[in-house]
Design an enzyme around this catalytic site. Structure first.
Site, PDB file in Angstrom:
ATOM      1  CG  HIS A  51       2.575 -14.487  47.146  1.00  0.00           C
ATOM      2  ND1 HIS A  51       3.141 -13.450  47.854  1.00  0.00           N
ATOM      3  CD2 HIS A  51       2.073 -15.339  48.072  1.00  0.00           C
ATOM      4  CE1 HIS A  51       2.990 -13.685  49.151  1.00  0.00           C
ATOM      5  NE2 HIS A  51       2.335 -14.810  49.308  1.00  0.00           N
ATOM      6  CB  THR A  54      -6.867 -13.964  41.663  1.00  0.00           C
ATOM      7  OG1 THR A  54      -7.169 -14.576  42.931  1.00  0.00           O
ATOM      8  CG2 THR A  54      -6.937 -15.014  40.569  1.00  0.00           C
ATOM      9  NE  ARG A  55      -2.613  -9.146  45.480  1.00  0.00           N
ATOM     10  CZ  ARG A  55      -1.985 -10.284  45.729  1.00  0.00           C
ATOM     11  NH1 ARG A  55      -2.535 -11.420  45.320  1.00  0.00           N
ATOM     12  NH2 ARG A  55      -0.840 -10.320  46.375  1.00  0.00           N
ATOM     13  CE  LYS A 267      -5.904 -14.229  47.026  1.00  0.00           C
ATOM     14  NZ  LYS A 267      -5.142 -13.466  45.993  1.00  0.00           N
ATOM     15  CG  HIS A 271      -9.815  -5.423  54.087  1.00  0.00           C
ATOM     16  ND1 HIS A 271      -8.610  -5.386  53.434  1.00  0.00           N
ATOM     17  CD2 HIS A 271     -10.216  -4.134  54.189  1.00  0.00           C
ATOM     18  CE1 HIS A 271      -8.284  -4.142  53.158  1.00  0.00           C
ATOM     19  NE2 HIS A 271      -9.246  -3.364  53.611  1.00  0.00           N
ATOM     20  CB  CYS A 315      -0.113 -12.006  51.499  1.00  0.00           C
ATOM     21  SG  CYS A 315       0.191 -10.712  50.281  1.00  0.00           S
ATOM     22  CE  LYS A 348      -8.187  -2.646  43.411  1.00  0.00           C
ATOM     23  NZ  LYS A 348      -7.434  -2.650  44.694  1.00  0.00           N
TER      24      LYS A 348
END
Length: 383
Positions: A51, A54-55, A267, A271, A315, A348
């Site tokens: 969810h 966007t990715r 967003k 990382h 997430c 992706k």
């Protein structure tokens, strides 16, 4: 569909219908297999890893040059799905990278691009300023023009619909209890039914180790926060030319983000290593004030015109031990293939991974480009 008839023998079962499972389901259906997918929820949902609206889709790959050909092939498959369904899934607007000259990740990103002919362009002067963020003058900053972003939930919905149009069955609201195999058929046992097939693919994300405990030593789950910032000056929207970005700091920490594409907000996430859990049901799903504040500090450092956090979400990152994917036969379960451990960067690749998993499950070869995802790299703990 609520439950298939117990007498039905499918060609294949897909366990888990998030992004990975949706890709496998569609791949089976395209090949003409009689396939059923089963999920504990009703994807797309916000309990797993797929969810967040966007990715990123990037082909210059800092995680290793072996991923780049798979990303390039995925672009072709996403475009083919768009053409087939008439649904816009991929905005190919480019992606910018920034960080110190010493960044190993950015060096590998450049090397993978050079090896496989992915165009990159260093940004200087006014074009560098147009990236939309402020970084030190001695940092590198470059653009991958062929990159962009995918619409996450829309992509899953589209894969499900395309699979159903080719005859696939979908069972939702049915947590899988056990997976059994005698070599002739696979039985997937839910709370209310046993679903039978000749083959199965397990794409259960953070729940994989629960269903395949033989993989518990090489899988874990990390909790990651995502935050959407307001854009009071309208600088960070797709309509303003703002692109997805990855910025690495001198300490090796990184922040990534995607543009506002229609009032959604900008967003942004970190990382970095997240809190580790062995089970997704134990993950705290509420945004924590400290996490919000930390991401806001990063945002203020690089993006002086961003507004306040509009909303946050949690997430799951289902991680493999070495952060590379897992695609292989499930140990001890003949006829069962596992696709797992996508480690926060797998979305992706969903079309190409789904096709490879379906080929493998139906008795074919995934292909030499997928050898790096075999379980034998963990042989001492999975044999």
């Amino acid at each position: 569909m609520t439950q298939p008839a117990s007498s039905t023998l499918y060609d294949a079962i897909v366990v888990g219908l998030g992004a990975a499972g949706a890709g496998a389901l569609y791949a089976f259906a395209k090949q003409g297999a009689r396939v059923v997918g089963v999920d504990r929820y009703a994807p797309p949902h916000d309990q797993g890893s797929s969810h967040g609206e966007t990715r990123m889709l990037r082909c210059a790959y800092g995680e290793g040059a072996g991923y780049t050909p798979l990303a390039l092939k995925s672009v072709d498959l996403w475009r083919a799905l768009e053409a087939k369904t008439g649904t816009r899934l991929f905005d190919q607007i480019g992606l910018t990278y920034a960080g110190p000259q010493s960044s190993a990740f950015l060096a590998t990103t450049r090397a993978s691009a050079a090896k496989h002919g992915v165009p990159l362009r260093d940004l200087v002067g006014a074009e560098r300023a147009s990236a939309g963020y402020v970084v030190p003058d001695d940092w590198q900053c470059f653009l991958e023009p062929g990159a962009g972003f995918l619409y996450a939930e829309r992509a899953i919905e589209t894969l499900h619909a395309a699979a159903k149009a080719r005859g696939a069955d979908i069972v939702t609201g049915s947590p899988v209890r056990t997976i059994e195999s005698d070599g002739d058929e696979v039985r997937v046992v839910t709370g209310s039914a046993t679903i039978r097939a000749r083959r199965a693919v397990v794409c259960a994300g953070g729940w994989t180790a629960e269903l395949l405990p033989q993989l518990a030593s090489v899988l874990s789950v990390e909790r990651r926060d995502l935050h959407w910032f307001s854009d009071p000056k309208g600088r960070y929207a797709v309509s303003a030319g703002f692109r997805p970005f990855y910025i690495e700091d001198t300490d090796g920490l990184a922040v990534y983000g995607l543009p506002d594409w229609g009032g959604t907000g900008v967003k942004m996430g970190e990382h970095i290593e997240g809190a580790v859990s062995q089970h997704p049901d134990a993950v705290d799903r509420a945004a924590r004030p400290d996490d919000v504040a930390r991401t806001r500090r990063l945002a203020e450092r690089f993006f002086p015109d961003l507004g306040e956090v509009k909303r946050s979400a949690v997430c799951l990152y289902p991680m493999s031990r070495d952060e590379d994917f897992i695609l292989d036969a499930a140990p001890g379960l003949p006829g069962v293939t596992v696709l797992a451990g996508l480690s926060g960067h797998g979305f992706k690749f969903i079309p190409v991974l789904g096709e490879a998993a379906a080929r493998m499950a139906l008795g074919g070869e995934a292909g030499p480009e997928f050898a790096m995802f075999r379980l034998n790299r963990f042989e001492e703990t999975t044999s």
